[in-house]
Design an enzyme around this catalytic site. Structure first.
Site, PDB file in Angstrom:
ATOM      1  N   GLU A 190      -4.319   2.514  -4.696  1.00  0.00           N
ATOM      2  CA  GLU A 190      -2.896   2.377  -4.404  1.00  0.00           C
ATOM      3  C   GLU A 190      -2.560   1.039  -3.774  1.00  0.00           C
ATOM      4  O   GLU A 190      -1.488   0.865  -3.183  1.00  0.00           O
ATOM      5  CB  GLU A 190      -2.452   3.504  -3.465  1.00  0.00           C
ATOM      6  CG  GLU A 190      -3.027   3.447  -2.063  1.00  0.00           C
ATOM      7  CD  GLU A 190      -4.346   4.176  -1.918  1.00  0.00           C
ATOM      8  OE1 GLU A 190      -4.620   4.698  -0.812  1.00  0.00           O
ATOM      9  OE2 GLU A 190      -5.125   4.219  -2.888  1.00  0.00           O
ATOM     10  N   HIS A 238      -4.237  13.788 -10.738  1.00  0.00           N
ATOM     11  CA  HIS A 238      -4.390  12.342 -10.969  1.00  0.00           C
ATOM     12  C   HIS A 238      -3.494  11.834 -12.092  1.00  0.00           C
ATOM     13  O   HIS A 238      -3.136  10.650 -12.115  1.00  0.00           O
ATOM     14  CB  HIS A 238      -5.855  12.019 -11.269  1.00  0.00           C
ATOM     15  CG  HIS A 238      -6.740  12.122 -10.063  1.00  0.00           C
ATOM     16  ND1 HIS A 238      -6.884  11.100  -9.152  1.00  0.00           N
ATOM     17  CD2 HIS A 238      -7.496  13.147  -9.593  1.00  0.00           C
ATOM     18  CE1 HIS A 238      -7.707  11.469  -8.189  1.00  0.00           C
ATOM     19  NE2 HIS A 238      -8.092  12.713  -8.430  1.00  0.00           N
ATOM     20  N   ASP A 296       0.844  -1.190   0.000  1.00  0.00           N
ATOM     21  CA  ASP A 296       0.000   0.000   0.000  1.00  0.00           C
ATOM     22  C   ASP A 296       0.885   1.247   0.000  1.00  0.00           C
ATOM     23  O   ASP A 296       1.793   1.374   0.815  1.00  0.00           O
ATOM     24  CB  ASP A 296      -0.915  -0.008   1.225  1.00  0.00           C
ATOM     25  CG  ASP A 296      -2.081   0.954   1.088  1.00  0.00           C
ATOM     26  OD1 ASP A 296      -1.833   2.163   1.185  1.00  0.00           O
ATOM     27  OD2 ASP A 296      -3.216   0.506   0.877  1.00  0.00           O
ATOM     28  N   ASP A 343      -1.253   8.670 -11.528  1.00  0.00           N
ATOM     29  CA  ASP A 343      -1.235   7.480 -12.383  1.00  0.00           C
ATOM     30  C   ASP A 343       0.195   7.105 -12.774  1.00  0.00           C
ATOM     31  O   ASP A 343       0.535   5.919 -12.885  1.00  0.00           O
ATOM     32  CB  ASP A 343      -2.066   7.717 -13.645  1.00  0.00           C
ATOM     33  CG  ASP A 343      -3.564   7.660 -13.381  1.00  0.00           C
ATOM     34  OD1 ASP A 343      -3.950   7.253 -12.265  1.00  0.00           O
ATOM     35  OD2 ASP A 343      -4.342   8.018 -14.280  1.00  0.00           O
ATOM     36  N   ASN A 391      -2.141  12.695  -5.224  1.00  0.00           N
ATOM     37  CA  ASN A 391      -3.196  13.118  -6.145  1.00  0.00           C
ATOM     38  C   ASN A 391      -3.650  14.549  -5.865  1.00  0.00           C
ATOM     39  O   ASN A 391      -3.894  15.327  -6.795  1.00  0.00           O
ATOM     40  CB  ASN A 391      -4.392  12.165  -6.048  1.00  0.00           C
ATOM     41  CG  ASN A 391      -4.158  10.860  -6.784  1.00  0.00           C
ATOM     42  OD1 ASN A 391      -3.446  10.827  -7.783  1.00  0.00           O
ATOM     43  ND2 ASN A 391      -4.753   9.784  -6.298  1.00  0.00           N
TER      44      ASN A 391
END
Length: 240
Positions: A143, A113, A100, A117, A108
């Site tokens: 994530e 975003h 994680d 990504d 973000n």
């Protein structure tokens, strides 16, 4: 030699051994067969892989878990996840890890975003370089990533997950800089369901995130230290 390609990468090499050089017609035949392979693999990847990272997706996990763990010779590890000392050191055990990204929401929020990504894509590449070719790597969404691997002992699994954590910690992500991951893992027990194994690894990663992040946590070690109690009854059924 001919490369075996998918839309994303070269996954292998086809070697043909002949007494003389292939003719133009034979080369065209081989190329046609390889195009069929590429198209077929593309269809499989579309249904089984995450579109952003190219890792296996969540909907393939249950079937792959049951198929893979059924083939692997396993002992009945103790609740702490440690192997019975009487077993052969060459025996293989299955291990499930949850990876994680720490504070990914802030990535973000700060960078957008699109950059988020890119972080996910680069993390997937780091996973590929940190684990072996035949280890199964999944993106579960957001994530959260999952690793299903086979190795000989708890210390080997610990070393593999620590290598992943360290590789991420020292990598400079474009614009973002350094990030970290928290990892929780567990031994897969005989008769384990995918949900039961994932739940144990997920509890371990939650502990890692609540206790400083940027670290790995073994569910078995946490039980041995008395942090967790082992409440699972893997493979048992009670009828009333």
């Amino acid at each position: 030699f001919f490369p075996l390609q998918t839309d994303r990468e070269v996954v292998g090499v086809l070697e043909l051994e002949t007494s003389q050089a292939l003719s133009a017609e034979q080369l065209r035949l081989v190329s046609s067969v390889l195009r069929v392979y590429k198209n077929f693999q593309g269809l499989l990847d579309y249904s089984e892989r995450d579109t952003l990272t190219g890792l296996l997706n969540r909907k393939t996990f249950d079937e792959s878990f049951l198929r893979s763990t059924a083939k692997a010779p396993q002992s009945d590890p103790s609740p702490t996840g440690h192997r019975d000392a009487r077993r052969s050191p060459t025996s293989m055990e299955a291990w499930l890890g949850v990876v994680d990204i720490d504070h990914f929401k802030s990535v973000n929020d700060r960078f957008g975003h699109l950059i988020g990504d890119e972080v996910l894509l680069l993390l997937a590449r780091l996973m590929r370089s940190s684990f072996r070719f035949h280890d199964q790597l999944y993106r579960f969404g957001g994530e959260e990533f999952v690793v299903l691997m086979f190795t000989g002992a708890a210390e080997h699994a610990t070393a593999a997950f620590e290598r992943m954590r360290a590789n991420v910690a020292r990598y400079a992500f474009p614009r973002v800089g350094n990030i970290s991951v928290s990892i929780g893992f567990t031994a897969v027990r005989p008769g384990d369901t995918p949900a039961a194994a994932f739940e144990r690894a997920d509890k371990a990663v939650y502990y890692a995130k609540q206790n400083g992040r940027n670290q790995i946590a073994s569910h078995g070690d946490l039980i041995a230290r008395g942090v967790f109690t082992d409440e699972s009854r893997t493979g048992d059924m009670e009828l009333f």
